[in-house]
Design a protein around this motif. Sequence first.
Motif, PDB file in Angstrom:
ATOM      1  N   LYS A 426       0.621  -1.397   0.078  1.00  0.00           N
ATOM      2  CA  LYS A 426       0.071   0.026  -0.049  1.00  0.00           C
ATOM      3  C   LYS A 426       0.923   1.279   0.114  1.00  0.00           C
ATOM      4  N   MET A 427       0.488   2.109  -0.966  1.00  0.00           N
ATOM      5  CA  MET A 427       1.377   3.229  -1.254  1.00  0.00           C
ATOM      6  C   MET A 427       0.921   4.445  -0.963  1.00  0.00           C
ATOM      7  N   ASP A 428       1.626   5.866  -0.794  1.00  0.00           N
ATOM      8  CA  ASP A 428       1.234   6.858  -0.440  1.00  0.00           C
ATOM      9  C   ASP A 428       1.023   7.704  -1.800  1.00  0.00           C
ATOM     10  N   ARG A 429      -0.056   7.463  -2.243  1.00  0.00           N
ATOM     11  CA  ARG A 429      -0.485   7.974  -3.585  1.00  0.00           C
ATOM     12  C   ARG A 429       0.267   8.014  -4.820  1.00  0.00           C
ATOM     13  N   PRO A 430       0.513   6.788  -5.278  1.00  0.00           N
ATOM     14  CA  PRO A 430       1.770   6.792  -6.713  1.00  0.00           C
ATOM     15  C   PRO A 430       1.152   7.549  -7.620  1.00  0.00           C
ATOM     16  N   GLU A 431       1.857   8.245  -8.254  1.00  0.00           N
ATOM     17  CA  GLU A 431       1.627   9.084  -9.351  1.00  0.00           C
ATOM     18  C   GLU A 431       2.241   8.712 -10.471  1.00  0.00           C
ATOM     19  N   TRP A 432       3.348   9.918 -11.314  1.00  0.00           N
ATOM     20  CA  TRP A 432       3.682   9.519 -12.525  1.00  0.00           C
ATOM     21  C   TRP A 432       5.129   8.600 -12.322  1.00  0.00           C
ATOM     22  N   ILE A 433       5.379   8.161 -13.256  1.00  0.00           N
ATOM     23  CA  ILE A 433       6.622   7.105 -13.493  1.00  0.00           C
ATOM     24  C   ILE A 433       7.160   7.487 -14.547  1.00  0.00           C
ATOM     25  N   ALA A 434       8.724   7.759 -14.501  1.00  0.00           N
ATOM     26  CA  ALA A 434       9.448   8.094 -15.515  1.00  0.00           C
ATOM     27  C   ALA A 434      10.563   6.819 -15.358  1.00  0.00           C
ATOM     28  N   VAL A 435      10.891   6.401 -16.691  1.00  0.00           N
ATOM     29  CA  VAL A 435      11.934   5.578 -16.983  1.00  0.00           C
ATOM     30  C   VAL A 435      12.910   6.389 -17.784  1.00  0.00           C
ATOM     31  N   GLY A 436      14.346   6.002 -17.432  1.00  0.00           N
ATOM     32  CA  GLY A 436      15.512   6.414 -18.113  1.00  0.00           C
ATOM     33  C   GLY A 436      16.445   5.428 -18.707  1.00  0.00           C
ATOM     34  N   THR A 446       2.875  11.404  -3.884  1.00  0.00           N
ATOM     35  CA  THR A 446       2.849  12.771  -3.569  1.00  0.00           C
ATOM     36  C   THR A 446       2.720  13.058  -2.096  1.00  0.00           C
ATOM     37  N   ASN A 447       1.726  12.391  -1.280  1.00  0.00           N
ATOM     38  CA  ASN A 447       1.585  12.604   0.080  1.00  0.00           C
ATOM     39  C   ASN A 447       0.633  11.556   0.714  1.00  0.00           C
ATOM     40  N   ASN A 448       0.366  11.489   2.090  1.00  0.00           N
ATOM     41  CA  ASN A 448      -0.559  10.803   2.567  1.00  0.00           C
ATOM     42  C   ASN A 448      -0.670  11.353   4.045  1.00  0.00           C
ATOM     43  N   SER A 449      -1.618  12.329   4.155  1.00  0.00           N
ATOM     44  CA  SER A 449      -1.635  12.739   5.298  1.00  0.00           C
ATOM     45  C   SER A 449      -2.464  11.757   6.263  1.00  0.00           C
ATOM     46  N   ASN A 450      -3.171  10.791   5.486  1.00  0.00           N
ATOM     47  CA  ASN A 450      -3.832   9.956   6.610  1.00  0.00           C
ATOM     48  C   ASN A 450      -2.892   8.980   6.947  1.00  0.00           C
ATOM     49  N   ASP A 459       5.804   3.202  12.902  1.00  0.00           N
ATOM     50  CA  ASP A 459       6.705   2.545  14.037  1.00  0.00           C
ATOM     51  C   ASP A 459       7.879   3.473  13.995  1.00  0.00           C
ATOM     52  N   ALA A 460       8.719   3.353  14.813  1.00  0.00           N
ATOM     53  CA  ALA A 460      10.033   4.122  15.050  1.00  0.00           C
ATOM     54  C   ALA A 460      10.782   4.322  13.911  1.00  0.00           C
ATOM     55  N   ALA A 461      10.788   3.129  12.992  1.00  0.00           N
ATOM     56  CA  ALA A 461      11.823   3.151  11.883  1.00  0.00           C
ATOM     57  C   ALA A 461      11.219   4.057  10.745  1.00  0.00           C
ATOM     58  N   ASN A 462       9.848   4.722  10.850  1.00  0.00           N
ATOM     59  CA  ASN A 462       9.406   5.270   9.705  1.00  0.00           C
ATOM     60  C   ASN A 462       8.962   6.846  10.270  1.00  0.00           C
ATOM     61  N   PRO A 463      10.032   7.724   9.708  1.00  0.00           N
ATOM     62  CA  PRO A 463       9.749   9.150  10.004  1.00  0.00           C
ATOM     63  C   PRO A 463       8.607   9.827   9.332  1.00  0.00           C
ATOM     64  N   ARG A 464       8.059   9.203   8.275  1.00  0.00           N
ATOM     65  CA  ARG A 464       7.019   9.694   7.467  1.00  0.00           C
ATOM     66  C   ARG A 464       5.622   9.397   7.832  1.00  0.00           C
ATOM     67  N   ARG A 465       5.265   9.421   9.277  1.00  0.00           N
ATOM     68  CA  ARG A 465       4.022   8.885   9.860  1.00  0.00           C
ATOM     69  C   ARG A 465       3.039   9.534   9.220  1.00  0.00           C
ATOM     70  N   ASN A 466       2.996  11.085   9.134  1.00  0.00           N
ATOM     71  CA  ASN A 466       2.036  11.781   8.656  1.00  0.00           C
ATOM     72  C   ASN A 466       2.827  12.629   7.359  1.00  0.00           C
ATOM     73  N   ASN A 467       2.507  11.557   6.282  1.00  0.00           N
ATOM     74  CA  ASN A 467       3.441  11.968   5.048  1.00  0.00           C
ATOM     75  C   ASN A 467       2.708  13.435   4.300  1.00  0.00           C
ATOM     76  N   THR A 468       3.145  14.476   4.825  1.00  0.00           N
ATOM     77  CA  THR A 468       2.431  15.497   4.253  1.00  0.00           C
ATOM     78  C   THR A 468       2.956  16.138   2.925  1.00  0.00           C
ATOM     79  N   THR A 469       4.546  15.630   2.728  1.00  0.00           N
ATOM     80  CA  THR A 469       5.366  16.440   1.737  1.00  0.00           C
ATOM     81  C   THR A 469       5.771  15.454   0.585  1.00  0.00           C
ATOM     82  N   GLY A 470       5.617  13.985   0.863  1.00  0.00           N
ATOM     83  CA  GLY A 470       5.751  12.917  -0.161  1.00  0.00           C
ATOM     84  C   GLY A 470       7.427  12.833  -0.505  1.00  0.00           C
ATOM     85  N   HIS A 471       7.383  12.007  -1.345  1.00  0.00           N
ATOM     86  CA  HIS A 471       8.701  11.555  -1.731  1.00  0.00           C
ATOM     87  C   HIS A 471       8.796  10.910  -3.289  1.00  0.00           C
TER      88      HIS A 471
END
Length: 637
Positions: A426-436, A446-450, A459-471
């Motif tokens: 389960k991902m945090d709103r997977p959007e565009w994909i680019a291949v090089g 993009t993000n997942n504020s939920n 969990d302690a190993a996951n600092p993106r608990r409230n992922n407001t800024t995405g990756h």
Amino acid sequence: MAKDYSLMEDSNRSSNRSIHDISDPSRRIVLRGGLGMAIGRLLAPVAAGSAGCASGARGDGPLLGFSSVPVSTADKVVVPEGYIAQVIAAWGEPVGLYGETPAFKFDGSNSAAEQEAQMGMHHDGMHFYAQDGSRSGLLVMNHEYADDGLLHADGMKTWTAEKVRKSQAAHGVSVIEVEQQGDDGWQVVRPSPWARRITACTPMSFGGPAAGHALLRTAADPAGRRPLGTLSNCGSGITPWGTYLTCEENFSSYFNGPEKPSPHERRWGLRKGGAGCRWHEFDERFDATRHPNEPNRFGWIVEIDPFDPGSTPVKRTALGRATHEGATVAVTRDGRAVVYMGEDARFEYIYKFVSREKIKPRGLRENAQLLDHGTLYVARFDADGRGRWIALGHGQGPLTAENGFADQGEVLVKTRQASDLLGATKMDRPEWIAVGPDGWVYCTLTNNSNRGTQGEGVDAANPRRNNTTGHILRWKEEGDVDGTRFRWTHFVLAGDPANERVEAQGNIKGDAFGCPDGLWADGRGVLWVQTDMSPSAMGKGDLTRLGNNAMLAADPHTGEIRRFLVGPVGCEVTGATGTPDGRTLFVNIQHPGERPSGRSDPEQPGRYSNWPDARAGGRPRSATVVIRKADGGPIGT
């Protein structure tokens, strides 16, 4: 539908592990190495373009040769010194149909018939199909949704069948011809034999295993083979044989659902009233209480031939049903097509399709059904930095009649449910994909504020608990691009290092940004990242210092990121494509001036933005920005 985060779909209640359950960003930061994926040699120039890379080597010089632009909150497009930005093809301009050139009326009084011959609203994914080298070609683009507060003179204060028809005409796809005209820059050619509008009412067909399936049959189409229209067209892709792929995203928002939806309807986000677009009041096919199979006819990848305005668009069911954000094509070493796809909804999945047949070298006619046969996979990301693609095939594992999948057609209509059972990540709103060109596949999340608020992946190993800024995530296939195993890493965690909240600081090497969305790799290997911070969240909380949405350039080898463009107030920056010579860049500006709380107020259409026209009594319009260097050099140098 405005991109208010509070309205974003969140319907995945499976017990599958999320990417945050198994992520450790402290050890999965930027890997050294170049961008991309070798996509095969068959139809090499076109195939390479489909994967986001054209001919041309990086060379020994720096990949990013421009000075970053600062954060901006101005109601204008900002580009680096030495660059020229020109606006073309704004919403409401005629597309160039012969004998039909209705002018845009700034009071919102254009008719539905006129809108059918004009550029749609809310430009999104697009591609440039070269004709005369890099000086002319077709520009094909999506129109994601309509703001009825701007579209009609009095917004939704009154509601009629004409307004529904006009709103439907503002959706879909536009095909326009453009050319460079000396000192006047780029212009839309009118009239043009290729000009076309594809809307929510354009006749289409189904292809692939689900065509004719009982779940696709309706009273108007008892054979289940002739759907009507496409909508919520967000990301896009192109094929090596020259067609355009448009992706149907948040389709459930358009339907009036039952007060008590079935498990299937609930899994797809169907609800009473939808997002309030009210089409069902005058077009009963959008009333799922009367036509429960009609929502099943949306959520597909649609293939369009841009060079044949009389051709019928085809919904390719073999690629699965989802709230598709993009469809990026690569090619295996033996010449088969691979399509990577994201699904822009909270806790949804990443997919890959591998065609059964090889691409024929003679073009469209011989490849007309290539995307109807093959294997669809969903991704699972494991904690050790490895991952695998799990086949969505009827009879495999739990995908049986006993579990609600009578045949492959039902697996494809219920792609989400099938992925739930297979244990996809389960991902945090997977959007565009680019291949090089040398092995890496990139995906914006993009993000997942939920994340965390619903008990997901805390969990302690996951600092993106409230992922407001995405990756941005990336992976490399083990073996060829049709392989079922891969290794993955985080390319970058977006954010602002000045944030007090540690999990929102990110680890960007360069200019801060939040909510990555659009993604495109150009011919030199630059990874272009576009942002989509919602107007309801922009300038607040973790996004306080990030200004308006922007487009940034990333060097995948060094991890450096520079801000290249900032858009006007309230907009999303989306859609990127360029000419083969790399000297012209096309970028879409979507929903400038979008009201933070939803649809625009027809009494104050220009309250937040008056871009691009900046005229009294006007209204903001989505449009395409054409960017060139003043010295004529390649973009980004």
